[in-house]
Every structure is written in C-alpha cells, then in structure tokens.
Design a protein around this motif. Structure first.
Motif, PDB file in Angstrom:
ATOM      1  N   PHE A   1       2.083   2.333  -3.211  1.00  0.00           N
ATOM      2  CA  PHE A   1       1.833   2.186  -4.637  1.00  0.00           C
ATOM      3  C   PHE A   1       1.742   3.267  -5.311  1.00  0.00           C
ATOM      4  O   PHE A   1       1.735   2.970  -6.907  1.00  0.00           O
ATOM      5  CB  PHE A   1      -0.021   2.069  -4.191  1.00  0.00           C
ATOM      6  CG  PHE A   1      -0.262   1.135  -5.272  1.00  0.00           C
ATOM      7  CD1 PHE A   1      -0.842  -0.548  -4.978  1.00  0.00           C
ATOM      8  CD2 PHE A   1      -1.626   1.478  -6.100  1.00  0.00           C
ATOM      9  CE1 PHE A   1      -1.557  -1.261  -5.837  1.00  0.00           C
ATOM     10  CE2 PHE A   1      -2.556   1.204  -7.106  1.00  0.00           C
ATOM     11  CZ  PHE A   1      -1.923  -0.693  -6.834  1.00  0.00           C
TER      12      PHE A   1
ATOM     13  N   TYR B   1      -5.181  -2.007  -6.952  1.00  0.00           N
ATOM     14  CA  TYR B   1      -4.355  -1.643  -5.179  1.00  0.00           C
ATOM     15  C   TYR B   1      -5.901  -2.709  -4.249  1.00  0.00           C
ATOM     16  O   TYR B   1      -4.487  -3.751  -3.783  1.00  0.00           O
ATOM     17  CB  TYR B   1      -5.216  -0.263  -5.201  1.00  0.00           C
ATOM     18  CG  TYR B   1      -4.458  -0.362  -3.991  1.00  0.00           C
ATOM     19  CD1 TYR B   1      -4.255   0.093  -3.112  1.00  0.00           C
ATOM     20  CD2 TYR B   1      -6.255  -0.134  -2.789  1.00  0.00           C
ATOM     21  CE1 TYR B   1      -3.356   0.143  -1.906  1.00  0.00           C
ATOM     22  CE2 TYR B   1      -5.767   0.705  -1.680  1.00  0.00           C
ATOM     23  CZ  TYR B   1      -5.130   0.615  -0.826  1.00  0.00           C
ATOM     24  OH  TYR B   1      -4.911   0.699  -0.034  1.00  0.00           O
ATOM     25  N   GLN B   2      -6.884  -3.067  -4.884  1.00  0.00           N
ATOM     26  CA  GLN B   2      -7.640  -3.709  -4.275  1.00  0.00           C
ATOM     27  C   GLN B   2      -8.175  -5.342  -3.947  1.00  0.00           C
ATOM     28  O   GLN B   2      -7.676  -5.548  -3.427  1.00  0.00           O
ATOM     29  CB  GLN B   2      -9.171  -3.639  -5.083  1.00  0.00           C
ATOM     30  CG  GLN B   2     -10.020  -2.025  -4.337  1.00  0.00           C
ATOM     31  CD  GLN B   2     -11.736  -1.507  -5.411  1.00  0.00           C
ATOM     32  OE1 GLN B   2     -11.721  -1.835  -5.596  1.00  0.00           O
ATOM     33  NE2 GLN B   2     -12.622  -1.130  -3.497  1.00  0.00           N
ATOM     34  N   HIS B   3      -7.414  -5.726  -5.754  1.00  0.00           N
ATOM     35  CA  HIS B   3      -7.214  -7.113  -4.805  1.00  0.00           C
ATOM     36  C   HIS B   3      -4.800  -7.109  -5.711  1.00  0.00           C
ATOM     37  O   HIS B   3      -5.492  -8.869  -6.093  1.00  0.00           O
ATOM     38  CB  HIS B   3      -7.448  -7.729  -6.552  1.00  0.00           C
ATOM     39  CG  HIS B   3      -8.845  -6.796  -7.111  1.00  0.00           C
ATOM     40  ND1 HIS B   3      -9.955  -8.116  -6.589  1.00  0.00           N
ATOM     41  CD2 HIS B   3      -9.859  -6.280  -7.761  1.00  0.00           C
ATOM     42  CE1 HIS B   3     -10.794  -7.804  -6.614  1.00  0.00           C
ATOM     43  NE2 HIS B   3     -11.161  -6.848  -7.131  1.00  0.00           N
ATOM     44  N   ARG B   4      -4.595  -6.360  -4.843  1.00  0.00           N
ATOM     45  CA  ARG B   4      -3.285  -6.899  -4.881  1.00  0.00           C
ATOM     46  C   ARG B   4      -2.729  -7.802  -4.289  1.00  0.00           C
ATOM     47  O   ARG B   4      -1.715  -8.647  -4.571  1.00  0.00           O
ATOM     48  CB  ARG B   4      -2.415  -5.856  -4.515  1.00  0.00           C
ATOM     49  CG  ARG B   4      -2.678  -5.261  -3.120  1.00  0.00           C
ATOM     50  CD  ARG B   4      -2.057  -3.984  -2.396  1.00  0.00           C
ATOM     51  NE  ARG B   4      -2.056  -3.217  -1.312  1.00  0.00           N
ATOM     52  CZ  ARG B   4      -3.344  -3.412   0.066  1.00  0.00           C
ATOM     53  NH1 ARG B   4      -4.121  -3.099  -1.193  1.00  0.00           N
ATOM     54  NH2 ARG B   4      -3.128  -2.876   1.005  1.00  0.00           N
TER      55      ARG B   4
ATOM     56  N   ALA C   1       0.963  -1.444  -0.213  1.00  0.00           N
ATOM     57  CA  ALA C   1      -0.030  -0.468  -0.156  1.00  0.00           C
ATOM     58  C   ALA C   1       0.907   1.393   0.495  1.00  0.00           C
ATOM     59  O   ALA C   1       0.072   2.040  -1.148  1.00  0.00           O
ATOM     60  CB  ALA C   1      -0.915  -0.290   0.988  1.00  0.00           C
TER      61      ALA C   1
ATOM     62  N   PHE D   1      -6.030   1.422 -12.064  1.00  0.00           N
ATOM     63  CA  PHE D   1      -5.551   1.364 -10.830  1.00  0.00           C
ATOM     64  C   PHE D   1      -5.782   0.397  -9.623  1.00  0.00           C
ATOM     65  O   PHE D   1      -5.521   0.316  -8.502  1.00  0.00           O
ATOM     66  CB  PHE D   1      -4.122   2.415  -9.881  1.00  0.00           C
ATOM     67  CG  PHE D   1      -3.144   2.931 -11.475  1.00  0.00           C
ATOM     68  CD1 PHE D   1      -2.014   1.392 -11.174  1.00  0.00           C
ATOM     69  CD2 PHE D   1      -3.135   3.348 -12.987  1.00  0.00           C
ATOM     70  CE1 PHE D   1      -0.768   1.607 -12.346  1.00  0.00           C
ATOM     71  CE2 PHE D   1      -2.563   3.602 -13.282  1.00  0.00           C
ATOM     72  CZ  PHE D   1      -1.065   2.978 -13.045  1.00  0.00           C
ATOM     73  N   LEU D   2      -7.000   1.440  -9.361  1.00  0.00           N
ATOM     74  CA  LEU D   2      -7.816   1.431  -8.388  1.00  0.00           C
ATOM     75  C   LEU D   2      -8.375  -0.804  -7.843  1.00  0.00           C
ATOM     76  O   LEU D   2      -7.509  -0.829  -6.451  1.00  0.00           O
ATOM     77  CB  LEU D   2      -9.234   2.046  -8.521  1.00  0.00           C
ATOM     78  CG  LEU D   2     -10.108   2.076  -7.350  1.00  0.00           C
ATOM     79  CD1 LEU D   2      -9.406   2.804  -5.435  1.00  0.00           C
ATOM     80  CD2 LEU D   2     -11.123   2.547  -7.218  1.00  0.00           C
TER      81      LEU D   2
END
Lengths: 190, 139
Positions: free
Chosen positions: A21, A58-61, A18, A54-55
């Motif tokens: 990122f 980020y949520q599924h990283r 996070a 990108f969101l």
C-alpha cells in the motif's frame, strides 16, 4: 485490450495489498493532494483529506472490484471527502472567516519573472481569475470543473469519479462555465 | 448583438468571440496553475506518507458490507420466530399450588360419585362379568 485491462486490474489489486500500500500512496499522493487542493484551496484540509482518502481506501480495499482504474477509485474517494467537507456549514463558516482575514492567500504563487510579453501576462492573469472564480462554485460543480479543466479528465472518467451520469456532468460543467465566465467578466470590467 | 443586463456597453459578436477565445486560453492553462499550486517539498510528501502509514497501522480493514446486513437479517428472523410461537397460557394458581385440604375434598367427591370404593373397583368389575355370564339364557 481485454488482456491489458485484466493485467491492469491485477496490478491494481496487487497494489491494494497491505504490504504494497505504501507504493500505492507514493504513486498517487501528489495527484490526490492536487485534486483536493484545487477543490478546497486550503492546504491543511487538502493534506488531512489526502491522508483520510488513503486510509479509507486501505480500509475498504476489499470493495475495490477493478471496474475502474485504481486512480479513478481514489479520486472518487477524494472528491466525496472534499464535497462533504465543503458542505459542512461549520467548516464553510470558518473558511469564510479565514478567506476574509487573509485575502488572496489561497492563490498559487506564480513566478514573477515569467516571460515579459504583455499578452502572456494578461492571459496568465485571466487564468488566475478563472482559478479564483472556480473556487466560488458550489461543491459539485467545483469538483467537476477541476477534474475537467485542471486534471484534464474525460467526461466518462469524471462520471466514474463522481458517480454521476455523463449528462449530469455535462450539465454541471455548463453551469460552472457560465458562472466562471460571468465572474471573470465582472472582475475584468472593474 | 448582446447587451449586459446591468446596462453596460453592448458586446459585439467579435468581442464575444474574443472573450470565448480568452476564456479557452485561460482554461487551457489551468492544469499548469493546478500543478504549481499543488507543488510541495519532498519533506512534505515524505511526512504525509509517514502519517498515512501510521494511521494504517492503527486501523483494521472494515468488515465487508454483507457482514452487518447478515447480522441484521439473522436478528429479524430470530425475532419473527420468537414472536410467531404460540404463547402458553399462564398456569393458574390453583394448579401450581398444592392445597392438601382441597385435594382431600376432591378425592371425597370423586369417591362419592363412584358406586364402589376405588380399591374395590377391579373386584366389582370381575363380579359384574361373572354375573352377566351366569344370567345369560342358554340358547
């Protein structure tokens, strides 16, 4: 080779943290936007979907397993978003209205004072026709065509990014090329 | 020799080769066109990064895929267990409700079936035992 790939996976995972990122966004936002713009030809949609891409990443990283490069993973998300966007009939209808309203607005601005040799100009015009013809391909063919010829990705990379078999990628490319060639010939013969 | 389907002039092999080369050249310049068309100002990229950061701040990471699946599986197992349990028969109204008249009648009927009153049953049993012992013939 294994050590190098393990290192790149570790680096990718580190960038997916996070706190790092922002750096990942900085590194890849231009390419993701370019891919989306090439497929969509709509600057607003390309911008919005770049943010969505990108969101979503980020949520599924946590789901990124390092089986491919992080850039390929991001392109996969972007291509999925773009094809979903193109398949939406409502959006297609509005973009159709927009394109008929402002004809040629999606064409890139090329330098007018480019080298004056006639051959170069003709080649450039033909390249623009190809670019324009590619915008009329069906979503999946369009994505594959741009990843191959605009992003110069290998067939294997495209297969990874689009989650298709290499054979299917080849088939899409073949059909896309036939369509582009036919359209360019039609426009040039006018 | 190839002809256009719409009756236009025939296309020679040489023309076809030239067309292929022209298309290849056009395709080769697509990366440049794509790069030019995707160029934006530094302000655009900065504001895009800010927008992404703002959306990230308001978004929680999604749960891993196994979480909803495990919840669904647990729910199915619970439902299966509940459905497989034997259903207790509903208790009759007569058993659940206490009717003193009915109880009295049942008591009288039971007393009538016995040869002796309930309170004297142990004494009767003892008497029967003693009687049987005395009546037994000596060997």
């Amino acid at each position: 080779v294994l050590a190098a790939s393990a290192q790149s996976v570790a680096e990718s995972r580190a960038l997916l943290r996070a706190e790092d990122f922002d750096e990942l966004v900085r590194l890849h936002q231009k390419r993701i936007y370019r891919v989306l713009y090439s497929i969509l030809r709509d600057p607003d949609a390309a911008d919005t979907l770049t943010q969505d891409c990108f969101l979503r990443a980020y949520q599924h990283r946590a789901n990124f397993r390092g089986e491919s490069r992080v850039e390929t993973w991001l392109i996969r998300i972007a291509v999925n978003l773009a094809t979903d966007h193109l398949r939406s009939r409502k959006r297609a209808f509005w973009s159709f209205l927009k394109s008929t309203d402002s004809d040629g607005a999606g064409e890139p601005e090329l330098a007018r004072d480019a080298p004056s040799a006639e051959r170069v100009l003709v080649a450039r015009q033909r390249a623009l026709l190809v670019w324009q013809a590619a915008a009329e391909l069906p979503p999946q063919q369009r994505a594959v065509f741009h990843l191959r010829f605009a992003e110069e990705m290998s067939l294997e990379e495209i297969a990874e990014a689009t989650q298709l078999e290499v054979g299917t990628v080849k088939s899409h490319l073949h059909r896309a090329l036939l369509t582009v060639r036919r359209k360019v010939n039609e426009w040039e013969s006018r | 020799m190839k002809t256009y389907g719409n009756g236009q002039q025939p296309e020679t092999e040489a023309n076809l080769g030239e067309a292929e080369r022209a298309l290849s050249a056009a395709l080769a310049s697509l990366p440049e066109i794509a790069a030019q068309s995707g160029e934006r100002s530094p302000d655009f990229w900065r504001s895009q990064r800010l927008a992404i950061a703002a959306q990230m701040a308001g978004a929680a990471p999604c749960e891993p895929r196994w979480v909803p699946w495990s919840v669904a599986v647990a729910a199915v197992i619970l439902a299966a267990v509940l459905l497989s349990r034997p259903v207790a028969p509903p208790q009759s109204q007569a058993l659940t409700s206490r009717d003193p008249d009915h109880e009295l009648l049942v008591g009288i009927e039971q007393s009538l079936r016995r040869s002796v009153p309930l309170a004297l049953e142990p004494a009767t049993l003892l008497t029967q035992e003693l009687h049987s012992a005395t009546v037994k013939p000596a060997p």
